[in-house]
Design a protein around this motif. Structure first.
Motif, mmCIF file in Angstrom:
data_model
loop_
_atom_site.group_PDB
_atom_site.id
_atom_site.type_symbol
_atom_site.label_atom_id
_atom_site.label_comp_id
_atom_site.label_asym_id
_atom_site.label_seq_id
_atom_site.Cartn_x
_atom_site.Cartn_y
_atom_site.Cartn_z
ATOM 1 N N ALA A 4 -5.718 -58.198 60.621
ATOM 2 C CA ALA A 4 -6.263 -57.299 61.743
ATOM 3 C C ALA A 4 -7.563 -56.759 61.474
ATOM 4 N N ASN A 5 -7.944 -56.501 60.186
ATOM 5 C CA ASN A 5 -8.978 -55.919 59.858
ATOM 6 C C ASN A 5 -10.343 -56.821 59.348
ATOM 7 N N ALA A 6 -10.196 -58.110 59.661
ATOM 8 C CA ALA A 6 -11.196 -59.127 59.687
ATOM 9 C C ALA A 6 -12.371 -58.657 60.332
ATOM 10 N N GLY A 7 -13.427 -58.827 59.809
ATOM 11 C CA GLY A 7 -14.800 -58.807 60.391
ATOM 12 C C GLY A 7 -15.163 -57.021 60.260
ATOM 13 N N GLN A 8 -14.273 -56.497 60.136
ATOM 14 C CA GLN A 8 -14.587 -54.794 59.787
ATOM 15 C C GLN A 8 -14.943 -54.363 58.461
ATOM 16 N N PRO A 9 -15.690 -53.561 58.500
ATOM 17 C CA PRO A 9 -16.170 -52.917 57.376
ATOM 18 C C PRO A 9 -14.838 -52.299 56.525
ATOM 19 N N PRO A 10 -14.835 -52.293 55.203
ATOM 20 C CA PRO A 10 -13.614 -51.794 54.475
ATOM 21 C C PRO A 10 -13.769 -50.151 54.894
ATOM 22 N N ALA A 11 -12.505 -49.878 54.568
ATOM 23 C CA ALA A 11 -12.188 -48.377 54.868
ATOM 24 C C ALA A 11 -12.722 -47.441 53.667
ATOM 25 N N PRO A 12 -13.330 -46.256 53.916
ATOM 26 C CA PRO A 12 -14.164 -45.418 52.785
ATOM 27 C C PRO A 12 -12.947 -45.167 51.861
ATOM 28 N N ASP A 13 -13.343 -45.080 50.629
ATOM 29 C CA ASP A 13 -12.484 -44.671 49.265
ATOM 30 C C ASP A 13 -12.655 -43.155 49.327
ATOM 31 N N PHE A 14 -11.860 -42.593 50.004
ATOM 32 C CA PHE A 14 -11.859 -40.854 50.127
ATOM 33 C C PHE A 14 -11.238 -40.451 48.870
ATOM 34 N N ARG A 16 -12.449 -41.622 45.773
ATOM 35 C CA ARG A 16 -13.956 -41.706 45.072
ATOM 36 C C ARG A 16 -15.034 -40.697 45.850
ATOM 37 N N LEU A 17 -14.840 -40.494 47.284
ATOM 38 C CA LEU A 17 -15.926 -39.756 47.868
ATOM 39 C C LEU A 17 -15.587 -38.353 47.376
ATOM 40 N N THR A 18 -14.443 -37.972 47.356
ATOM 41 C CA THR A 18 -14.035 -36.626 47.175
ATOM 42 C C THR A 18 -14.397 -36.137 45.464
ATOM 43 N N ARG A 19 -14.320 -37.104 44.674
ATOM 44 C CA ARG A 19 -14.635 -36.974 43.335
ATOM 45 C C ARG A 19 -15.973 -36.820 43.223
ATOM 46 N N ASP A 20 -16.908 -37.738 44.113
ATOM 47 C CA ASP A 20 -18.316 -37.702 44.084
ATOM 48 C C ASP A 20 -18.758 -36.124 44.501
ATOM 49 N N ILE A 21 -18.179 -35.610 45.682
ATOM 50 C CA ILE A 21 -18.699 -34.329 46.194
ATOM 51 C C ILE A 21 -18.429 -33.281 45.119
ATOM 52 N N ALA A 22 -17.332 -33.252 44.062
ATOM 53 C CA ALA A 22 -16.913 -32.364 43.475
ATOM 54 C C ALA A 22 -17.937 -32.390 42.207
ATOM 55 N N ASP A 23 -18.563 -33.377 41.975
ATOM 56 C CA ASP A 23 -19.532 -33.376 40.687
ATOM 57 C C ASP A 23 -21.081 -33.014 41.255
ATOM 58 N N VAL A 24 -21.457 -32.485 42.727
ATOM 59 C CA VAL A 24 -22.441 -32.147 43.168
ATOM 60 C C VAL A 24 -22.522 -30.519 42.901
ATOM 61 N N PRO A 25 -23.499 -29.802 42.335
ATOM 62 C CA PRO A 25 -23.679 -28.609 42.073
ATOM 63 C C PRO A 25 -23.712 -27.785 43.562
ATOM 64 N N ALA A 26 -23.151 -26.627 43.704
ATOM 65 C CA ALA A 26 -23.042 -25.801 44.809
ATOM 66 C C ALA A 26 -24.504 -25.712 45.460
ATOM 67 N N VAL A 27 -25.461 -25.435 44.602
ATOM 68 C CA VAL A 27 -26.756 -25.003 44.949
ATOM 69 C C VAL A 27 -27.328 -26.408 45.521
ATOM 70 N N GLU A 28 -27.033 -27.604 45.172
ATOM 71 C CA GLU A 28 -27.621 -28.734 45.859
ATOM 72 C C GLU A 28 -26.980 -28.792 47.398
ATOM 73 N N VAL A 29 -25.711 -28.781 47.300
ATOM 74 C CA VAL A 29 -25.032 -28.554 48.684
ATOM 75 C C VAL A 29 -25.403 -27.565 49.429
ATOM 76 N N ILE A 30 -25.807 -26.518 49.340
ATOM 77 C CA ILE A 30 -26.167 -25.320 49.817
ATOM 78 C C ILE A 30 -27.655 -25.693 50.386
ATOM 79 N N THR A 31 -28.454 -26.036 49.440
ATOM 80 C CA THR A 31 -29.796 -26.476 49.994
ATOM 81 C C THR A 31 -30.102 -27.728 50.933
ATOM 82 N N THR A 32 -29.126 -28.449 50.543
ATOM 83 C CA THR A 32 -28.976 -29.785 51.369
ATOM 84 C C THR A 32 -28.561 -29.314 52.991
ATOM 85 N N VAL A 33 -27.788 -28.351 52.893
ATOM 86 C CA VAL A 33 -27.102 -28.167 54.325
ATOM 87 C C VAL A 33 -28.460 -27.408 54.908
#
Length: 121
Positions: A4-14, A16-33
């Protein structure tokens, strides 16, 4: 049997994404926004390459208000080293908004000025 998923991109690894955002300093998140809000406001002020095609002062006002609130609320948390250039960018947008307005707001009533106080050139 077909996959059923043939030809579609893989689902995001949430996880891993959650761990990645946890590693970003708050100052970087605030300035990026803040930078994203600034960029969107500039486009809505007609300051982008395509200029007036995207001009929408109502949208620009909302974005500048949000930006002013974010910068004001986070300034003590992100230090003046990071806050000062954001304040300069905010002031530039506020002045550009005043110039772009057919009927300028009274001093202190422009976008974000309830957070920053009146802005003058």
């Amino acid at each position: 049997m077909t996959d059923a998923n043939a030809g579609q991109p893989p689902a995001p690894d949430f996880d891993r994404l959650t761990r990645d955002i946890a590693d970003v300093p708050a100052v970087e998140v605030i300035t990026t926004v803040a930078v994203h809000l600034m960029s969107a406001a500039a486009v809505n002020l007609g300051l982008a390459e395509e200029g007036p095609q995207h001009k929408d002062l109502d949208e620009a006002r909302k974005l500048i208000n949000a930006l002013a609130g974010l910068i004001t609320a986070s300034a003590t948390e992100i230090s003046s080293f990071h806050a000062a250039p954001l304040r300069d960018g905010l002031k530039s947008l506020q002045l550009a908004f005043r110039e772009a307005s057919v009927v300028p707001d009274e001093p202190g009533q422009g976008p974000g000025e309830k957070f920053t106080g009146p802005v003058f050139g």
